[in-house]
Design a protein around this motif. Sequence first.
Motif, PDB file in Angstrom:
ATOM      1  N   GLU A 176       0.632  56.021  71.551  1.00  0.00           N
ATOM      2  CA  GLU A 176      -0.517  55.275  71.032  1.00  0.00           C
ATOM      3  C   GLU A 176      -0.225  54.771  69.622  1.00  0.00           C
ATOM      4  O   GLU A 176       0.084  55.551  68.725  1.00  0.00           O
ATOM      5  N   PRO A 177      -0.294  53.461  69.395  1.00  0.00           N
ATOM      6  CA  PRO A 177      -0.074  52.956  68.039  1.00  0.00           C
ATOM      7  C   PRO A 177      -1.292  53.242  67.158  1.00  0.00           C
ATOM      8  O   PRO A 177      -2.427  52.978  67.546  1.00  0.00           O
ATOM      9  N   LEU A 178      -1.035  53.817  65.982  1.00  0.00           N
ATOM     10  CA  LEU A 178      -2.116  54.051  65.025  1.00  0.00           C
ATOM     11  C   LEU A 178      -2.372  52.810  64.186  1.00  0.00           C
ATOM     12  O   LEU A 178      -3.493  52.574  63.752  1.00  0.00           O
ATOM     13  N   GLY A 179      -1.314  52.035  63.934  1.00  0.00           N
ATOM     14  CA  GLY A 179      -1.480  50.810  63.185  1.00  0.00           C
ATOM     15  C   GLY A 179      -0.254  50.469  62.365  1.00  0.00           C
ATOM     16  O   GLY A 179       0.797  51.094  62.497  1.00  0.00           O
ATOM     17  N   ASP A 180      -0.435  49.459  61.512  1.00  0.00           N
ATOM     18  CA  ASP A 180       0.647  48.931  60.691  1.00  0.00           C
ATOM     19  C   ASP A 180       0.342  49.152  59.213  1.00  0.00           C
ATOM     20  O   ASP A 180      -0.796  48.962  58.777  1.00  0.00           O
ATOM     21  N   ILE A 181       1.385  49.481  58.473  1.00  0.00           N
ATOM     22  CA  ILE A 181       1.309  49.588  57.022  1.00  0.00           C
ATOM     23  C   ILE A 181       2.344  48.631  56.457  1.00  0.00           C
ATOM     24  O   ILE A 181       3.499  48.651  56.883  1.00  0.00           O
ATOM     25  N   ILE A 182       1.919  47.792  55.526  1.00  0.00           N
ATOM     26  CA  ILE A 182       2.832  46.851  54.878  1.00  0.00           C
ATOM     27  C   ILE A 182       2.830  47.178  53.394  1.00  0.00           C
ATOM     28  O   ILE A 182       1.762  47.277  52.773  1.00  0.00           O
ATOM     29  N   ILE A 183       4.016  47.378  52.821  1.00  0.00           N
ATOM     30  CA  ILE A 183       4.136  47.734  51.410  1.00  0.00           C
ATOM     31  C   ILE A 183       4.978  46.694  50.690  1.00  0.00           C
ATOM     32  O   ILE A 183       6.074  46.348  51.137  1.00  0.00           O
ATOM     33  N   LEU A 200       7.506  57.183  63.321  1.00  0.00           N
ATOM     34  CA  LEU A 200       7.553  56.114  62.346  1.00  0.00           C
ATOM     35  C   LEU A 200       8.551  55.067  62.818  1.00  0.00           C
ATOM     36  O   LEU A 200       9.697  55.376  63.095  1.00  0.00           O
ATOM     37  N   GLU A 201       8.068  53.848  62.940  1.00  0.00           N
ATOM     38  CA  GLU A 201       8.934  52.696  63.197  1.00  0.00           C
ATOM     39  C   GLU A 201       8.899  51.878  61.915  1.00  0.00           C
ATOM     40  O   GLU A 201       7.821  51.593  61.396  1.00  0.00           O
ATOM     41  N   TRP A 202      10.063  51.506  61.407  1.00  0.00           N
ATOM     42  CA  TRP A 202      10.060  50.798  60.130  1.00  0.00           C
ATOM     43  C   TRP A 202      10.973  49.594  60.155  1.00  0.00           C
ATOM     44  O   TRP A 202      11.886  49.503  60.973  1.00  0.00           O
ATOM     45  N   ASN A 203      10.706  48.692  59.222  1.00  0.00           N
ATOM     46  CA  ASN A 203      11.473  47.471  59.084  1.00  0.00           C
ATOM     47  C   ASN A 203      11.419  47.066  57.612  1.00  0.00           C
ATOM     48  O   ASN A 203      10.419  47.283  56.940  1.00  0.00           O
ATOM     49  N   SER A 204      12.495  46.484  57.125  1.00  0.00           N
ATOM     50  CA  SER A 204      12.517  45.989  55.757  1.00  0.00           C
ATOM     51  C   SER A 204      12.768  44.492  55.770  1.00  0.00           C
ATOM     52  O   SER A 204      13.773  44.032  56.301  1.00  0.00           O
ATOM     53  N   GLU A 205      11.821  43.766  55.201  1.00  0.00           N
ATOM     54  CA  GLU A 205      11.925  42.313  55.115  1.00  0.00           C
ATOM     55  C   GLU A 205      11.975  41.894  53.646  1.00  0.00           C
ATOM     56  O   GLU A 205      11.379  40.901  53.257  1.00  0.00           O
ATOM     57  N   GLN A 206      12.656  42.676  52.843  1.00  0.00           N
ATOM     58  CA  GLN A 206      12.796  42.397  51.418  1.00  0.00           C
ATOM     59  C   GLN A 206      14.215  42.748  51.007  1.00  0.00           C
ATOM     60  O   GLN A 206      14.901  43.488  51.688  1.00  0.00           O
ATOM     61  N   ASP A 207      14.653  42.198  49.870  1.00  0.00           N
ATOM     62  CA  ASP A 207      16.011  42.488  49.415  1.00  0.00           C
ATOM     63  C   ASP A 207      16.033  43.011  47.982  1.00  0.00           C
ATOM     64  O   ASP A 207      17.036  42.928  47.300  1.00  0.00           O
ATOM     65  N   VAL A 208      14.916  43.576  47.543  1.00  0.00           N
ATOM     66  CA  VAL A 208      14.788  44.097  46.183  1.00  0.00           C
ATOM     67  C   VAL A 208      15.348  45.514  46.078  1.00  0.00           C
ATOM     68  O   VAL A 208      15.969  45.872  45.084  1.00  0.00           O
ATOM     69  N   LYS A 209      15.126  46.332  47.102  1.00  0.00           N
ATOM     70  CA  LYS A 209      15.546  47.732  47.076  1.00  0.00           C
ATOM     71  C   LYS A 209      16.104  48.127  48.434  1.00  0.00           C
ATOM     72  O   LYS A 209      15.496  47.840  49.466  1.00  0.00           O
ATOM     73  N   PHE A 269       8.418  46.988  54.877  1.00  0.00           N
ATOM     74  CA  PHE A 269       8.603  46.746  53.451  1.00  0.00           C
ATOM     75  C   PHE A 269       8.799  45.246  53.260  1.00  0.00           C
ATOM     76  O   PHE A 269       9.645  44.647  53.933  1.00  0.00           O
ATOM     77  N   VAL A 270       8.015  44.647  52.356  1.00  0.00           N
ATOM     78  CA  VAL A 270       8.071  43.207  52.146  1.00  0.00           C
ATOM     79  C   VAL A 270       8.149  42.894  50.652  1.00  0.00           C
ATOM     80  O   VAL A 270       8.070  43.782  49.813  1.00  0.00           O
ATOM     81  N   ASP A 271       8.242  41.596  50.349  1.00  0.00           N
ATOM     82  CA  ASP A 271       8.193  41.154  48.958  1.00  0.00           C
ATOM     83  C   ASP A 271       6.768  40.691  48.635  1.00  0.00           C
ATOM     84  O   ASP A 271       5.876  40.686  49.497  1.00  0.00           O
ATOM     85  N   ASP A 272       6.550  40.308  47.381  1.00  0.00           N
ATOM     86  CA  ASP A 272       5.206  39.908  46.956  1.00  0.00           C
ATOM     87  C   ASP A 272       4.694  38.673  47.695  1.00  0.00           C
ATOM     88  O   ASP A 272       3.507  38.581  48.013  1.00  0.00           O
ATOM     89  N   ALA A 273       5.567  37.709  47.959  1.00  0.00           N
ATOM     90  CA  ALA A 273       5.131  36.484  48.640  1.00  0.00           C
ATOM     91  C   ALA A 273       4.603  36.799  50.040  1.00  0.00           C
ATOM     92  O   ALA A 273       3.564  36.267  50.458  1.00  0.00           O
TER      93      ALA A 273
END
Length: 174
Positions: free
Chosen positions: A107-114, A5-14, A46-50
């Motif tokens: 092998e990358p399986l793909g991206d998940i954006i929440i 799992l590679e992860w990144n957070s581009e939100q500041d809500v949580k 992890f992102v925001d609604d916009a």
Amino acid sequence: MDLTLEWNSEQDVKEITSEFIAKLEELLRLAGEQEGVTTGEVALTFVDDAAIQELNKQYRDMDKPTDVLSFAMSEFGEDEIEINYEADEEADSDTEEDDNISEGFIEPLGDIIISVPRAISQAEDYGHSVERELGFLFVHGFLHLIGYDHQSEEEEKVMFGKQEEILQKAGLTR
């Protein structure tokens, strides 16, 4: 190799804690075991609604926020070419350096954006923790990456049953 799992957070809500990332890694391992997926990399953001609304508009022509988007690496559109890594590895395996590079490739399986704000809202609506909702969305996204869908009632029943089983094993109950 393992599922990674590679992860990144581009939100500041949580705040995304290391404990929660460990839980997501556990969910990934459990889902992989259940589905027979033993290797690959999942990129989670992890992102925001916009941000998710913009992606939803760009890739699904839907100008509204959603809770989760999945982009599988194994889906090929008409204009995309399939990359055959095995052929590349055989052709390039003349040097020890090339062998080491191909051995380290995951092998990358793909991206998940929440969307974190959407997950928080849904957790309140369903009366369970934000962690459970984020875990649910992550597993949901992973199952999409490996080919599951829920276009019919039968497909939805199968997919949601698998999600619930994985969440229960990880202790993310309602």
